[in-house]
Write a protein that holds these residues in place. Structure first.
Motif, short mmCIF file in Angstrom:
data_model
loop_
_atom_site.label_atom_id
_atom_site.label_comp_id
_atom_site.label_asym_id
_atom_site.label_seq_id
_atom_site.Cartn_x
_atom_site.Cartn_y
_atom_site.Cartn_z
N ALA A 187 32.65 70.49 -48.91
CA ALA A 187 34.10 70.45 -48.75
C ALA A 187 34.49 69.50 -47.63
O ALA A 187 33.71 69.27 -46.71
N GLY A 188 35.71 68.97 -47.73
CA GLY A 188 36.22 68.10 -46.69
C GLY A 188 36.67 68.92 -45.50
O GLY A 188 37.27 69.99 -45.67
N LEU A 189 36.36 68.43 -44.31
CA LEU A 189 36.72 69.16 -43.09
C LEU A 189 37.31 68.18 -42.09
O LEU A 189 36.75 67.12 -41.84
N THR A 190 38.46 68.53 -41.55
CA THR A 190 39.09 67.69 -40.54
C THR A 190 39.13 68.44 -39.22
O THR A 190 39.57 69.59 -39.17
N ALA A 191 38.67 67.77 -38.19
CA ALA A 191 38.49 68.45 -36.90
C ALA A 191 39.74 68.39 -36.04
O ALA A 191 40.47 67.41 -36.08
N ASP A 192 39.97 69.46 -35.30
CA ASP A 192 40.88 69.43 -34.16
C ASP A 192 42.30 69.00 -34.53
O ASP A 192 42.90 68.16 -33.87
N CYS A 193 42.82 69.59 -35.61
CA CYS A 193 44.14 69.17 -36.09
C CYS A 193 45.23 69.66 -35.14
O CYS A 193 45.16 70.75 -34.58
N THR A 194 46.26 68.83 -35.00
CA THR A 194 47.42 69.24 -34.21
C THR A 194 48.65 69.37 -35.10
O THR A 194 49.69 69.83 -34.65
N GLY A 195 48.53 68.95 -36.34
CA GLY A 195 49.64 69.09 -37.29
C GLY A 195 49.10 69.41 -38.67
O GLY A 195 48.11 68.82 -39.10
N LEU A 196 49.73 70.36 -39.36
CA LEU A 196 49.31 70.71 -40.72
C LEU A 196 50.56 70.87 -41.56
O LEU A 196 51.54 71.46 -41.12
N ASP A 197 50.52 70.31 -42.76
CA ASP A 197 51.68 70.44 -43.64
C ASP A 197 51.21 70.34 -45.08
O ASP A 197 50.06 69.98 -45.35
N ASP A 199 51.84 68.50 -48.70
CA ASP A 199 52.52 67.40 -49.40
C ASP A 199 53.35 68.01 -50.53
O ASP A 199 52.80 68.70 -51.40
N PRO A 200 54.65 67.78 -50.51
CA PRO A 200 55.50 68.49 -51.46
C PRO A 200 55.20 68.16 -52.93
O PRO A 200 55.40 68.99 -53.81
N GLU A 201 54.72 66.95 -53.20
CA GLU A 201 54.44 66.58 -54.59
C GLU A 201 53.05 66.99 -55.01
O GLU A 201 52.85 67.67 -56.02
N GLU A 202 52.07 66.57 -54.22
CA GLU A 202 50.68 66.80 -54.62
C GLU A 202 50.22 68.22 -54.31
O GLU A 202 49.16 68.64 -54.77
N LYS A 203 50.98 68.91 -53.49
CA LYS A 203 50.60 70.26 -53.06
C LYS A 203 49.24 70.28 -52.35
O LYS A 203 48.45 71.22 -52.50
N ILE A 204 48.97 69.21 -51.65
CA ILE A 204 47.71 69.20 -50.90
C ILE A 204 48.00 69.27 -49.40
O ILE A 204 49.12 69.02 -48.95
N LEU A 205 46.94 69.59 -48.64
CA LEU A 205 47.09 69.80 -47.20
C LEU A 205 47.07 68.46 -46.46
O LEU A 205 46.13 67.66 -46.63
N LEU A 206 48.11 68.22 -45.69
CA LEU A 206 48.16 67.03 -44.86
C LEU A 206 47.74 67.43 -43.45
O LEU A 206 48.37 68.26 -42.81
N GLN A 207 46.63 66.86 -43.00
CA GLN A 207 46.07 67.27 -41.72
C GLN A 207 46.22 66.13 -40.73
O GLN A 207 45.71 65.03 -40.96
N THR A 208 46.91 66.38 -39.65
CA THR A 208 47.11 65.33 -38.66
C THR A 208 46.33 65.66 -37.41
O THR A 208 46.36 66.79 -36.94
N ARG A 209 45.61 64.67 -36.92
CA ARG A 209 44.79 64.89 -35.73
C ARG A 209 44.83 63.67 -34.84
O ARG A 209 45.01 62.54 -35.30
N PRO A 210 44.67 63.91 -33.55
CA PRO A 210 44.56 62.76 -32.66
C PRO A 210 43.18 62.14 -32.77
O PRO A 210 42.19 62.86 -32.96
N ALA A 211 43.13 60.85 -32.70
CA ALA A 211 41.83 60.18 -32.64
C ALA A 211 41.87 59.32 -31.40
O ALA A 211 42.93 58.98 -30.90
N PHE A 212 40.72 58.99 -30.93
CA PHE A 212 40.62 58.17 -29.75
C PHE A 212 41.44 58.73 -28.61
O PHE A 212 42.31 58.07 -28.05
#
Lengths: 401, 262, 385
Positions: A187-197, A199-212
């Motif tokens: 499975a896909g895993l995104t680390a240390d997210c600071t924002g989660l939402d 996507d209204p069309e695709e119904k998928i998870l938008l994961q926002t994280r700081p990099a660098f």
């Protein structure tokens, strides 16, 4: 570049306008003979360049999308409820707060997974905080976190019940555990997210994280695998408020004995007695740096922290000088913190330190050097002698609190 | 005893400056270094080898051909040999594909007792690759190790740093450890090490050398996709409080009152 | 400037700078304040193979020469002139063995020095024999298989810390300078003791003590060369070690220049960086010219010595004199660039000035150096006639 590379510049289309060079957050694009050249070593395939290119000269090979998968069997949002000594950690309530929001957007249930010993009463707390269901695996063998049994059991539960989203705290336990589960589940895993939402069309998870170190933000999806998994940074999401009237279901689960076996053995759990408030949990942090001059001078930092019921932090130079233990270090090689109030005393604000604290809500900087970089991130800056100002602050806070 | 250290080459943040106009990182001329946490992994691997009095330390990285520099630096500190995993097919790997690829290399190497990694890389900060590798290899792991209390050929007792203190954990060997800064102070290279590093042959393994399944590496093997990159809005310009210390302290206390009490 | 360093020389330079930057610089102010002897840094230098740079490979060193010793000293001194001295003064104490030791003596003492397990110290100066080395009072009297040493050496760098002491003592007072001999004395020899640690204005991390000989019995196998050679041993040693003192001065000067340039760029007055004022910028330019000229002279002198050239006393003295005068001037100017801050101990430049001063004094004052240079000139002139 070759044809097999994941990103291509179509030379016939490229006019050498350099828009892509400016768009690239990784500095991976240069112009050579008026054509864009992408350094694959630096490229993260983020697509910023392709978006900016007016001539569709940059193509990212979207892999033969495996949309053939049918993900309809996957539903519900799961939260891994982290407990220590039987107490649910506050990060889990933050996850429930965000998880509730996501589940509502998707129109699915929010479930918590709880592993531990004698946790049934505690499971109810998770319901009061927004969970519709709690999957409870109760066993003396799960009393304290161990990589193997926790990984095995969580993997098993996810395989069986098929949630579409799994959230976990980006804590020591969370990061160690969920990385293993994600690999086992492909499975896909995104680390240390600071924002989660969602996507209204695709119904998928938008994961926002700081990099660098937070200088770049990235939004990441896991389009071709389920569940979509994230670890979430502590203190960013709002905790779900308890509602004792809420109803939910506690599903007690027994699994094969094999799954409870741990190859490692937990011999002892030692708590750092020196610290009353841990940095990751603290709402207020008072930090000291090189400007303190000596180990003894940390006393004024501790006094202010105590007056504010906050934790004591430190810059790397203060730790390297042995004025304070490493567990207090904030910054790139120490801890990343985001309290409500961060008070930096005698810290110049090297980028490595800023990386660790600049997402704090309010930053106060006290430094005698007006050109210190710490002032560039400070909400309130005081140029002056910290040995005068800090004790006065302690005095005033004692008066008003 | 064969000890593997996994390292990553990252941009040196001490060199990174923020462009005040665009608020993006200025990357021109930024020097690449070994991920700071990996330096502790290298040091600990060398110490374990010295303590055991035998064995070899093999350092592995996955990256572009330039990452060879990082491997040579590891050799100058005392690592015995180095392997570079470099192939255009690895481009676009996320932590899943990266941990798969690295685990293939460790399997190919064979007979590894301990795998050391830094707790996380300073550019990505995910802390996911170490645990991913231990899972692919199906060996036990201990993350955030701050001290190795005891180690022999069959087992180790280590301290794992936690938010509140530390756990003491015993693990059989082979095992994977990710290490934190507190574990040691990395040594500097030696002159003889530097000379050895200069001449050392860096073995390069490509996807086919590793017998990688094509759909598990690079972009194809990565379940996550970056869809958007943006720079966060800059922090609003701060307010400078000035005046006598007494007044300034009072003013600040008032300003913060609601945030601290509330 | 490109000094056409070989790959190995560049490595030595880079590694020593790394040690200076990462290990020495962070502790320099504290060690200076506490007059703390840097054994921990010596250990780091030892682990990095730096201690044996100038010692032949057959004795466990890197087999390099005075030039490499100089570049190592320069870079280490950039971090702290006092801390670097533990290394550089060992070089001074080791040269008598390198230059005049027999096979047994070299095999016995050099490997531990090369590995950094032991430090060395050179003992010549006495209360009444500074620049006038001929008036040494310490005696060495032959008794059977031993020489019995009596006397007190003063201001000995690495005194008390070093394990190997090379000592100049009079075996025949009637012969004046020709009656001096050189000995190796090991720490722990009965009759060898140390006086109090001196409280210095600079190079405070280095240990400077009296070394006292009271009926100290030294095996005759520890005589370097032969009786009466002591003064020559000392002079040849200084010829080889002066580029090292010069390099120490150069490292300090380079640091002062670096700090001044950095500060002048950051410090703003009248709304602009002070480096934009010609009064400041010209000072920086002059500092840079002097530092580079000192480097060119030191490197040339060191290379000349390594080439086996015969008369090196003059260039060696020139390098030491020029570089130490430059260091003094440049460090004082650096304080001026820093203004009031430069006068404060919280800023690094005042220490550089304190550290620089000794380089004009020890291993022969600059006045003695000028005498050496002048007499060489006269000799050369006469030779031409």
């Amino acid at each position: 570049m070759s044809e097999n590379d994941a990103i291509q510049v179509i030379l016939e289309k490229c006019v050498g306008c350099t828009l892509c060079v400016k768009a690239c957050p990784f500095g991976a694009i240069t112009m050579k003979d008026k054509k864009a050249v992408i350094d694959l070593a630096k490229c993260n395939l983020c697509g910023s360049c392709a978006d900016k290119c007016k001539f569709t000269a940059i193509v990212i090979k979207k892999t033969q999308l495996k949309k053939i998968f049918d993900f309809s069997a996957y539903k519900d949002v799961w939260v891994f409820a982290e407990q220590k000594k039987g107490v649910i950690q506050s990060i889990s309530f933050e996850l429930l707060g965000k998880g509730r929001e996501l589940a509502d957007k998707l129109g699915v249930d929010l479930a918590a997974v709880l592993l531990g010993e004698n946790m049934e009463d505690t499971a109810k707390e998770l319901i009061s905080r927004g969970a519709d269901k709690v999957y409870l695996v109760d066993s003396p063998k799960l009393k304290a976190y161990q990589d193997d049994p926790y990984t095995n059991i969580l993997t098993e539960l996810i395989s069986k019940y098929k949630p579409e989203i799994v959230l976990c705290g980006a804590s020591t336990i969370g990061r160690s555990l969920i990385s293993r589960v994600a690999v086992k589940l492909n499975a896909g895993l995104t680390a240390d997210c600071t924002g989660l939402d969602i996507d209204p069309e695709e119904k998928i998870l938008l994961q926002t994280r700081p990099a660098f170190g937070g200088n770049i933000m990235a939004t990441i999806i896991s389009p071709n695998s389920r569940p979509q998994m994230s670890t979430v940074r502590h203190k960013v999401m709002k905790e779900a408020e308890p509602d004792l009237k809420r109803k939910g279901e506690i599903i007690k689960i027994k699994l094969d004995d094999d799954l409870y076996i741990s190859r490692t053995k937990l011999i002892d759990v030692i708590e750092d007695i020196e610290e009353t408030v841990n940095l990751a949990e603290a709402d207020i942090i008072v930090s000291g740096g090189r400007g303190l001059g000596t180990k003894e001078n940390f006393a004024i930092i501790r006094e202010l922290a105590m007056a504010l019921n906050g934790a004591v932090g430190a810059s790397r130079s203060a730790v390297d000088a042995n004025w304070i233990p490493y567990s207090h270090q904030v910054g790139q090689t120490g801890k990343t913190v985001c309290p409500k109030v961060y008070i930096a005393c005698g810290i110049s604000g090297q980028i490595q330190h800023l990386i660790g604290m600049k997402s704090s809500d309010i930053i106060v900087a006290i430094n005698k050097d007006p050109d210190a970089p710490i002032f560039s991130v400070a909400t309130y800056g005081i140029v002056g002698d910290l040995f005068k100002i800090v004790p006065l602050l302690t005095k005033h806070f004692k008066n008003i609190l | 005893m064969r000890i593997v250290v996994l390292i990553k080459q990252v941009p040196d943040t001490t060199d990174v400056k923020i462009d005040p106009v665009t608020n993006t990182l200025k990357r021109e001329g930024v020097v690449s270094i070994i991920n700071p946490f990996d330096m502790y992994a290298i040091e600990e691997a060398l110490r374990v080898k010295e303590k055991m009095g035998e064995g070899e330390v093999v350092v592995i990285t996955m990256g572009p051909p330039q990452a060879e520099v990082a491997l040579r630096e590891a050799i100058s500190m005392g690592c015995d040999r180095a392997i570079l995993l470099s192939d255009r097919k690895f481009a676009g790997s996320d932590t899943w594909a990266t941990s798969y690829t690295l685990s293939r290399a460790i399997e190919k190497l064979g007979d590894c007792s301990i795998v050391f990694c830094g707790k996380q890389a300073s550019d990505g900060d995910t802390a996911q690759v170490g645990p991913g590798i231990s899972t692919h290899l199906n060996i036990p792991q201990v993350t955030y190790v701050k001290k190795i209390e005891k180690i022999d050929k069959n087992s180790a007792v280590v301290e794992r740093m936690t938010e509140e203190g530390y756990d003491v954990v015993e693990t059989p060997i082979p095992a994977l450890f990710t290490v934190v800064k507190e574990i040691n102070e990395p040594r500097l290279p030696s002159l003889k090490g530097k000379m050895k590093a200069k001449k050392a042959e860096i073995v390069v393994w490509k996807a086919e050398d590793l017998g990688c399944e094509p759909d598990k590496i690079g972009l194809d093997g990565s379940p996550t996709r970056v869809v958007k990159i943006f720079t966060p809005p800059p922090r609003g310009g701060g307010r400078v409080l000035s005046g006598e210390p007494e007044d300034v302290a009072k003013e600040l206390a008032e300003l913060l009152k609601k945030d601290i009490v509330g | 400037m490109d000094y056409l360093l070989t790959e190995e020389q560049q490595m030595i330079k880079d590694l020593c700078r790394q040690i200076a930057e990462e290990k020495i610089k962070p502790v320099a102010a504290q060690y200076d304040e506490e007059a703390h002897f840097p054994w921990d840094i010596v250990k780091i230098m030892a682990d990095s193979d730096i201690c044996g740079v100038y010692i032949p490979e057959q004795y466990g060193g890197m087999g390099k020469g005075v030039f490499e010793l100089a570049i190592a000293t320069e870079e280490l001194s950039w971090g702290c002139g006092g801390i670097a001295l533990a290394f550089a003064a060992t070089g001074l104490g080791t040269f008598p063995i390198l230059l005049y030791g027999n096979e047994q003596q070299k095999a016995k003492y050099l490997p531990d020095i090369a590995k950094g397990k032991k430090l060395a110290a050179f003992c010549i100066t006495e209360a009444e024999a500074g620049s006038d080395a001929g008036s040494i009072k310490t005696t060495a009297k032959k008794e059977g298989d031993y020489y019995v040493l009596n006397g007190t050496k003063q201001w000995i760098t690495n005194g008390g810390e070093a394990d190997v002491y090379t000592v100049i003592a009079m075996t025949d007072k009637t012969k004046g300078a020709r009656g001096a001999s050189a000995f190796i004395v090991e720490k722990g020899t009965p009759g060898l003791s140390f006086g109090k640690k001196e409280n210095k204005i600079g190079i405070r991390a280095s240990a400077t003590r009296e070394v006292i000989f009271t009926d100290c019995k030294v095996p005759k196998a520890n005589l370097l060369g032969k009786e009466g050679l002591g003064f020559i041993v000392a002079m040849k040693t200084f010829d080889h070690s002066r580029p090292g003192v010069a390099a120490q001065a150069l490292g300090i000067a380079q640091r002062a220049l670096d700090e001044a340039v950095k500060y002048s760029h950051e410090r703003k007055q009248f709304g602009t960086a002070i480096s934009n004022f010609q009064g400041v910028s010209f000072m920086l330019a002059d500092m840079a010219i002097q530092v580079e000229a000192a480097r060119a002279l030191i490197y040339s002198a060191a290379r000349m010595i390594d080439s086996g050239a015969k008369d090196v006393a003059k260039v060696s003295a020139m390098a030491k004199t020029f570089a130490s005068d430059v260091a003094m001037k440049v460090t004082v100017d650096a304080i001026q660039v820093f203004g009031g801050y430069g006068y404060m101990k919280e800023y690094p430049v005042e220490k550089l000035m304190r550290d620089a001063k000794i380089t004009q004094i020890y291993e022969g004052t600059n006045q003695i150096q000028r005498s050496v240079i002048a007499s060489s000139l006269i000799k050369e002139c006469l030779a031409k006639k």
